[in-house]
Design an enzyme around this catalytic site. Structure first.
Site, PDB file in Angstrom:
ATOM      1  N   GLN A  58       0.836  -1.201   0.000  1.00 29.85           N
ATOM      2  CA  GLN A  58       0.000   0.000   0.000  1.00 29.85           C
ATOM      3  C   GLN A  58       0.873   1.254   0.000  1.00 29.85           C
ATOM      4  O   GLN A  58       1.264   1.726  -1.057  1.00 29.85           O
ATOM      5  CB  GLN A  58      -0.973  -0.046   1.179  1.00 29.85           C
ATOM      6  CG  GLN A  58      -1.951  -1.210   1.070  1.00 29.85           C
ATOM      7  CD  GLN A  58      -2.879  -1.310   2.262  1.00 29.85           C
ATOM      8  OE1 GLN A  58      -3.401  -0.327   2.763  1.00 29.85           O
ATOM      9  NE2 GLN A  58      -3.092  -2.532   2.733  1.00 29.85           N
ATOM     10  N   ASP A  59       1.170   1.783   1.187  1.00 27.05           N
ATOM     11  CA  ASP A  59       2.004   2.982   1.288  1.00 27.05           C
ATOM     12  C   ASP A  59       3.392   2.598   1.780  1.00 27.05           C
ATOM     13  O   ASP A  59       3.555   1.584   2.454  1.00 27.05           O
ATOM     14  CB  ASP A  59       1.419   3.970   2.314  1.00 27.05           C
ATOM     15  CG  ASP A  59       0.012   4.372   1.978  1.00 27.05           C
ATOM     16  OD1 ASP A  59      -0.141   5.345   1.238  1.00 27.05           O
ATOM     17  OD2 ASP A  59      -0.928   3.710   2.456  1.00 27.05           O
ATOM     18  N   PRO A  60       4.389   3.443   1.516  1.00 28.35           N
ATOM     19  CA  PRO A  60       5.701   3.218   2.128  1.00 28.35           C
ATOM     20  C   PRO A  60       5.612   3.357   3.652  1.00 28.35           C
ATOM     21  O   PRO A  60       4.724   4.019   4.184  1.00 28.35           O
ATOM     22  CB  PRO A  60       6.574   4.338   1.536  1.00 28.35           C
ATOM     23  CG  PRO A  60       5.844   4.825   0.329  1.00 28.35           C
ATOM     24  CD  PRO A  60       4.388   4.615   0.624  1.00 28.35           C
ATOM     25  N   ARG A 130      -1.880   9.567  -0.482  1.00 28.79           N
ATOM     26  CA  ARG A 130      -2.904   8.876  -1.267  1.00 28.79           C
ATOM     27  C   ARG A 130      -3.712   9.901  -2.064  1.00 28.79           C
ATOM     28  O   ARG A 130      -3.853  11.055  -1.663  1.00 28.79           O
ATOM     29  CB  ARG A 130      -3.836   8.064  -0.359  1.00 28.79           C
ATOM     30  CG  ARG A 130      -3.160   6.818   0.198  1.00 28.79           C
ATOM     31  CD  ARG A 130      -4.122   5.913   0.933  1.00 28.79           C
ATOM     32  NE  ARG A 130      -3.379   4.838   1.616  1.00 28.79           N
ATOM     33  CZ  ARG A 130      -3.913   3.979   2.458  1.00 28.79           C
ATOM     34  NH1 ARG A 130      -5.200   4.052   2.729  1.00 28.79           N
ATOM     35  NH2 ARG A 130      -3.178   3.038   3.028  1.00 28.79           N
TER      36      ARG A 130
END
Length: 221
Positions: A58-60, A130
């Site tokens: 998903q995200d870092p 995002r």
């Protein structure tokens, strides 16, 4: 086909100027991870024509000395995150080797594209980048791998990753799904799912060299 051609095709069809302007401002005024030179490290370490497996994150990570451009991977000096510990626990149960390094660069060089759906994040602020454009870009990456490569294993952990299955031609690729390796969900179906051996079984069945998930530093059972 190579990543340069893929990127050129994507940027011909989508305008990322607003995203790049936003990122220039973020990097100049705030602490953003990963370092700018590592944003695209997943593509640097895994050439397009070598992609055998795609693991979608998903995200870092948004803590210091962690994110370096590869989903789930942490810089060698960074803090070991719980999801990665659980990935290694399942690896030991599945294949019988014990990894001790926090980075996954050897996986990337083996042909595992470690792709986050969002490639940057503000320090200490999960999900802060995002909906700035990264999702459009990484969806196109997934579609390109699906279209131009054959017999790739897509590993989708958790609902956000599984939503990307719609981008994958499942008639010519394999999809392995389970809950996320996070401590919140790992005991509900991640442990025991054997993604590593299943991926290698599929690759070998289609004439591909299996992934060395263990790496040189691992203790092999």
């Amino acid at each position: 086909m190579n990543w340069s051609e893929v990127f050129h095709d994507i940027t011909n069809r989508h305008d990322f100027k607003e995203m790049h302007d936003f990122l220039d401002k973020e990097y100049s005024t705030k602490t953003v991870y990963p370092d700018k030179e590592n944003i695209y490290q997943a593509f640097d370490l895994t050439p397009f024509d070598k992609v055998k497996v795609v693991i979608i994150g998903q995200d870092p990570y948004h803590g210091p000395k962690q994110a370096h451009g590869l989903a789930f991977s942490v810089q060698p000096e960074g803090k070991f995150p719980p999801s990665l510990r659980n990935m290694y626990k399942e690896l030991e149960d599945d294949i019988g080797c014990k990894r001790t390094v926090s980075h996954l660069q050897d996986w990337a060089r083996e042909g595992v594209l470690l792709l986050n759906t969002v490639l940057t994040v503000r320090k200490g602020e999960a999900a802060s980048h995002r909906n700035i454009g990264w999702e459009v870009f990484t969806d196109e990456i997934i579609k390109a791998v699906s279209e131009y490569r054959d017999h790739v294993v897509f590993i989708l952990w958790g609902k956000p990753a599984q939503q990307k299955e719609r981008l994958i031609d499942t008639s010519k690729h394999d999809v392995i799904k389970s809950v996320h390796p996070s401590p919140l969900s790992a005991y509900r179906g991640f442990f025991g799912s054997k993604p590593y051996s299943r991926a290698n079984t599929y690759l070998e069945a289609h004439g591909e060299t299996p992934i060395d998930w263990c790496g040189e530093e691992a203790q092999r059972g």
